[in-house]
Write a protein that holds these residues in place. Structure first.
Motif, PDB file in Angstrom:
ATOM      1  N   ASN A 141     -28.150   2.001  -3.776  1.00 40.74           N
ATOM      2  CA  ASN A 141     -28.041   1.417  -5.116  1.00 40.74           C
ATOM      3  C   ASN A 141     -28.174   2.495  -6.192  1.00 40.74           C
ATOM      4  O   ASN A 141     -27.450   2.472  -7.192  1.00 40.74           O
ATOM      5  CB  ASN A 141     -29.100   0.328  -5.312  1.00 40.74           C
ATOM      6  CG  ASN A 141     -28.853  -0.466  -6.568  1.00 40.74           C
ATOM      7  OD1 ASN A 141     -27.793  -1.052  -6.743  1.00 40.74           O
ATOM      8  ND2 ASN A 141     -29.826  -0.472  -7.468  1.00 40.74           N
ATOM      9  N   GLU A 142     -29.084   3.442  -5.995  1.00 38.40           N
ATOM     10  CA  GLU A 142     -29.228   4.529  -6.962  1.00 38.40           C
ATOM     11  C   GLU A 142     -27.949   5.371  -7.030  1.00 38.40           C
ATOM     12  O   GLU A 142     -27.510   5.746  -8.114  1.00 38.40           O
ATOM     13  CB  GLU A 142     -30.431   5.402  -6.615  1.00 38.40           C
ATOM     14  CG  GLU A 142     -31.757   4.710  -6.876  1.00 38.40           C
ATOM     15  CD  GLU A 142     -32.971   5.538  -6.464  1.00 38.40           C
ATOM     16  OE1 GLU A 142     -32.819   6.749  -6.157  1.00 38.40           O
ATOM     17  OE2 GLU A 142     -34.075   4.966  -6.439  1.00 38.40           O
ATOM     18  N   LEU A 143     -27.360   5.660  -5.872  1.00 37.69           N
ATOM     19  CA  LEU A 143     -26.091   6.398  -5.856  1.00 37.69           C
ATOM     20  C   LEU A 143     -24.999   5.600  -6.570  1.00 37.69           C
ATOM     21  O   LEU A 143     -24.216   6.165  -7.340  1.00 37.69           O
ATOM     22  CB  LEU A 143     -25.677   6.708  -4.415  1.00 37.69           C
ATOM     23  CG  LEU A 143     -26.571   7.699  -3.667  1.00 37.69           C
ATOM     24  CD1 LEU A 143     -26.199   7.735  -2.190  1.00 37.69           C
ATOM     25  CD2 LEU A 143     -26.498   9.083  -4.284  1.00 37.69           C
ATOM     26  N   LEU A 144     -24.980   4.303  -6.336  1.00 29.20           N
ATOM     27  CA  LEU A 144     -24.000   3.425  -6.979  1.00 29.20           C
ATOM     28  C   LEU A 144     -24.156   3.463  -8.498  1.00 29.20           C
ATOM     29  O   LEU A 144     -23.169   3.587  -9.233  1.00 29.20           O
ATOM     30  CB  LEU A 144     -24.157   2.002  -6.437  1.00 29.20           C
ATOM     31  CG  LEU A 144     -23.142   0.960  -6.876  1.00 29.20           C
ATOM     32  CD1 LEU A 144     -21.745   1.346  -6.448  1.00 29.20           C
ATOM     33  CD2 LEU A 144     -23.522  -0.385  -6.280  1.00 29.20           C
ATOM     34  N   VAL A 145     -25.379   3.388  -8.982  1.00 37.44           N
ATOM     35  CA  VAL A 145     -25.642   3.417 -10.423  1.00 37.44           C
ATOM     36  C   VAL A 145     -25.169   4.742 -11.029  1.00 37.44           C
ATOM     37  O   VAL A 145     -24.541   4.762 -12.098  1.00 37.44           O
ATOM     38  CB  VAL A 145     -27.147   3.174 -10.703  1.00 37.44           C
ATOM     39  CG1 VAL A 145     -27.522   3.521 -12.135  1.00 37.44           C
ATOM     40  CG2 VAL A 145     -27.520   1.734 -10.387  1.00 37.44           C
ATOM     41  N   ILE A 146     -25.430   5.846 -10.343  1.00 39.61           N
ATOM     42  CA  ILE A 146     -25.004   7.159 -10.830  1.00 39.61           C
ATOM     43  C   ILE A 146     -23.484   7.227 -10.918  1.00 39.61           C
ATOM     44  O   ILE A 146     -22.917   7.689 -11.918  1.00 39.61           O
ATOM     45  CB  ILE A 146     -25.544   8.280  -9.913  1.00 39.61           C
ATOM     46  CG1 ILE A 146     -27.065   8.390 -10.038  1.00 39.61           C
ATOM     47  CG2 ILE A 146     -24.871   9.619 -10.225  1.00 39.61           C
ATOM     48  CD1 ILE A 146     -27.722   9.228  -8.946  1.00 39.61           C
ATOM     49  N   VAL A 147     -22.817   6.750  -9.880  1.00 35.65           N
ATOM     50  CA  VAL A 147     -21.357   6.817  -9.826  1.00 35.65           C
ATOM     51  C   VAL A 147     -20.732   5.931 -10.901  1.00 35.65           C
ATOM     52  O   VAL A 147     -19.799   6.343 -11.603  1.00 35.65           O
ATOM     53  CB  VAL A 147     -20.850   6.449  -8.416  1.00 35.65           C
ATOM     54  CG1 VAL A 147     -19.354   6.240  -8.403  1.00 35.65           C
ATOM     55  CG2 VAL A 147     -21.244   7.534  -7.429  1.00 35.65           C
ATOM     56  N   VAL A 148     -21.239   4.724 -11.056  1.00 28.63           N
ATOM     57  CA  VAL A 148     -20.698   3.820 -12.079  1.00 28.63           C
ATOM     58  C   VAL A 148     -20.905   4.420 -13.474  1.00 28.63           C
ATOM     59  O   VAL A 148     -20.000   4.373 -14.314  1.00 28.63           O
ATOM     60  CB  VAL A 148     -21.329   2.412 -11.953  1.00 28.63           C
ATOM     61  CG1 VAL A 148     -21.008   1.553 -13.159  1.00 28.63           C
ATOM     62  CG2 VAL A 148     -20.858   1.735 -10.670  1.00 28.63           C
ATOM     63  N   ALA A 149     -22.058   5.025 -13.715  1.00 27.70           N
ATOM     64  CA  ALA A 149     -22.305   5.666 -15.014  1.00 27.70           C
ATOM     65  C   ALA A 149     -21.325   6.821 -15.234  1.00 27.70           C
ATOM     66  O   ALA A 149     -20.806   7.004 -16.344  1.00 27.70           O
ATOM     67  CB  ALA A 149     -23.746   6.159 -15.094  1.00 27.70           C
ATOM     68  N   SER A 150     -21.045   7.576 -14.185  1.00 27.14           N
ATOM     69  CA  SER A 150     -20.090   8.688 -14.292  1.00 27.14           C
ATOM     70  C   SER A 150     -18.686   8.180 -14.599  1.00 27.14           C
ATOM     71  O   SER A 150     -17.965   8.775 -15.410  1.00 27.14           O
ATOM     72  CB  SER A 150     -20.068   9.501 -12.998  1.00 27.14           C
ATOM     73  OG  SER A 150     -21.321  10.099 -12.770  1.00 27.14           O
ATOM     74  N   ILE A 151     -18.305   7.088 -13.959  1.00 31.17           N
ATOM     75  CA  ILE A 151     -16.986   6.492 -14.222  1.00 31.17           C
ATOM     76  C   ILE A 151     -16.896   6.053 -15.686  1.00 31.17           C
ATOM     77  O   ILE A 151     -15.906   6.343 -16.371  1.00 31.17           O
ATOM     78  CB  ILE A 151     -16.721   5.306 -13.273  1.00 31.17           C
ATOM     79  CG1 ILE A 151     -16.551   5.811 -11.833  1.00 31.17           C
ATOM     80  CG2 ILE A 151     -15.492   4.511 -13.716  1.00 31.17           C
ATOM     81  CD1 ILE A 151     -16.587   4.714 -10.776  1.00 31.17           C
ATOM     82  N   LYS A 152     -17.933   5.392 -16.180  1.00 29.20           N
ATOM     83  CA  LYS A 152     -17.938   4.938 -17.570  1.00 29.20           C
ATOM     84  C   LYS A 152     -17.869   6.118 -18.534  1.00 29.20           C
ATOM     85  O   LYS A 152     -17.152   6.070 -19.539  1.00 29.20           O
ATOM     86  CB  LYS A 152     -19.188   4.093 -17.848  1.00 29.20           C
ATOM     87  CG  LYS A 152     -19.136   2.729 -17.209  1.00 29.20           C
ATOM     88  CD  LYS A 152     -20.404   1.940 -17.493  1.00 29.20           C
ATOM     89  CE  LYS A 152     -20.338   0.584 -16.826  1.00 29.20           C
ATOM     90  NZ  LYS A 152     -21.579  -0.191 -17.023  1.00 29.20           N
ATOM     91  N   THR A 153     -18.601   7.177 -18.230  1.00 22.91           N
ATOM     92  CA  THR A 153     -18.591   8.370 -19.079  1.00 22.91           C
ATOM     93  C   THR A 153     -17.201   8.993 -19.120  1.00 22.91           C
ATOM     94  O   THR A 153     -16.703   9.358 -20.198  1.00 22.91           O
ATOM     95  CB  THR A 153     -19.615   9.403 -18.568  1.00 22.91           C
ATOM     96  OG1 THR A 153     -20.922   8.826 -18.622  1.00 22.91           O
ATOM     97  CG2 THR A 153     -19.585  10.679 -19.387  1.00 22.91           C
ATOM     98  N   MET A 154     -16.573   9.116 -17.971  1.00 17.08           N
ATOM     99  CA  MET A 154     -15.235   9.711 -17.921  1.00 17.08           C
ATOM    100  C   MET A 154     -14.201   8.845 -18.638  1.00 17.08           C
ATOM    101  O   MET A 154     -13.315   9.366 -19.307  1.00 17.08           O
ATOM    102  CB  MET A 154     -14.800   9.967 -16.478  1.00 17.08           C
ATOM    103  CG  MET A 154     -15.536  11.107 -15.811  1.00 17.08           C
ATOM    104  SD  MET A 154     -15.403  12.679 -16.695  1.00 17.08           S
ATOM    105  CE  MET A 154     -13.665  13.011 -16.505  1.00 17.08           C
ATOM    106  N   ARG A 155     -14.323   7.530 -18.473  1.00 14.15           N
ATOM    107  CA  ARG A 155     -13.389   6.637 -19.170  1.00 14.15           C
ATOM    108  C   ARG A 155     -13.554   6.761 -20.688  1.00 14.15           C
ATOM    109  O   ARG A 155     -12.574   6.763 -21.433  1.00 14.15           O
ATOM    110  CB  ARG A 155     -13.580   5.192 -18.710  1.00 14.15           C
ATOM    111  CG  ARG A 155     -12.977   4.947 -17.340  1.00 14.15           C
ATOM    112  CD  ARG A 155     -13.117   3.518 -16.929  1.00 14.15           C
ATOM    113  NE  ARG A 155     -12.405   3.274 -15.686  1.00 14.15           N
ATOM    114  CZ  ARG A 155     -12.690   2.290 -14.844  1.00 14.15           C
ATOM    115  NH1 ARG A 155     -13.657   1.437 -15.122  1.00 14.15           N
ATOM    116  NH2 ARG A 155     -11.994   2.155 -13.731  1.00 14.15           N
TER     117      ARG A 155
END
Length: 119
Positions: free
Chosen positions: A99-113
């Motif tokens: 879940n922590e990895l998922l949160v990091i990845v989703v935040a990275s996707i949002k930042t890049m978008r």
């Protein structure tokens, strides 16, 4: 010691593999364990691929795969938690890490978008 995300995702895959070695060899356990090993190792493999992306869009697409594989890993951990009384503490720890990895990845996707929209 702070782990890089590459190291952290690799450790996650190895820890899921070690967990699966603790279950009996049977058709039922093998089905879930094989899937958990595949998707947990795919988290790290696809993150490494994202780090070599050719563009922001490619990076986002590869991170979306990481997101899906992390979520799938959590799903198989949840199934194993339901069907066995073994290794619950380790499965809960791995679920939390997933879940922590998922949160990091989703935040990275949002930042890049957001970066793409603002450029």
């Amino acid at each position: 010691m702070k782990q890089t995300l590459k190291n952290r995702t690799q450790k996650y895959a190895a820890d899921c593999w070690h967990l699966c070695t603790k279950f009996p060899v049977s058709r039922e356990y093998n089905a879930y364990c094989n899937q958990l090993i595949r998707c947990s190792s795919s988290v790290g493999a696809n993150y490494r691929a994202a780090c070599r992306a050719k563009s922001d869009a490619d990076f986002i697409n590869k991170l979306k795969i990481v997101e899906e594989e992390a979520d799938e890993s959590m799903y198989f951990l949840e199934l194993l938690l339901q069907v066995t009384d073994k290794e619950h503490d380790e499965m809960k720890r791995l679920h939390k890490e997933g879940n922590e990895l998922l949160v990091i990845v989703v935040a990275s996707i949002k930042t890049m978008r957001a970066k793409k929209r603002n450029s």
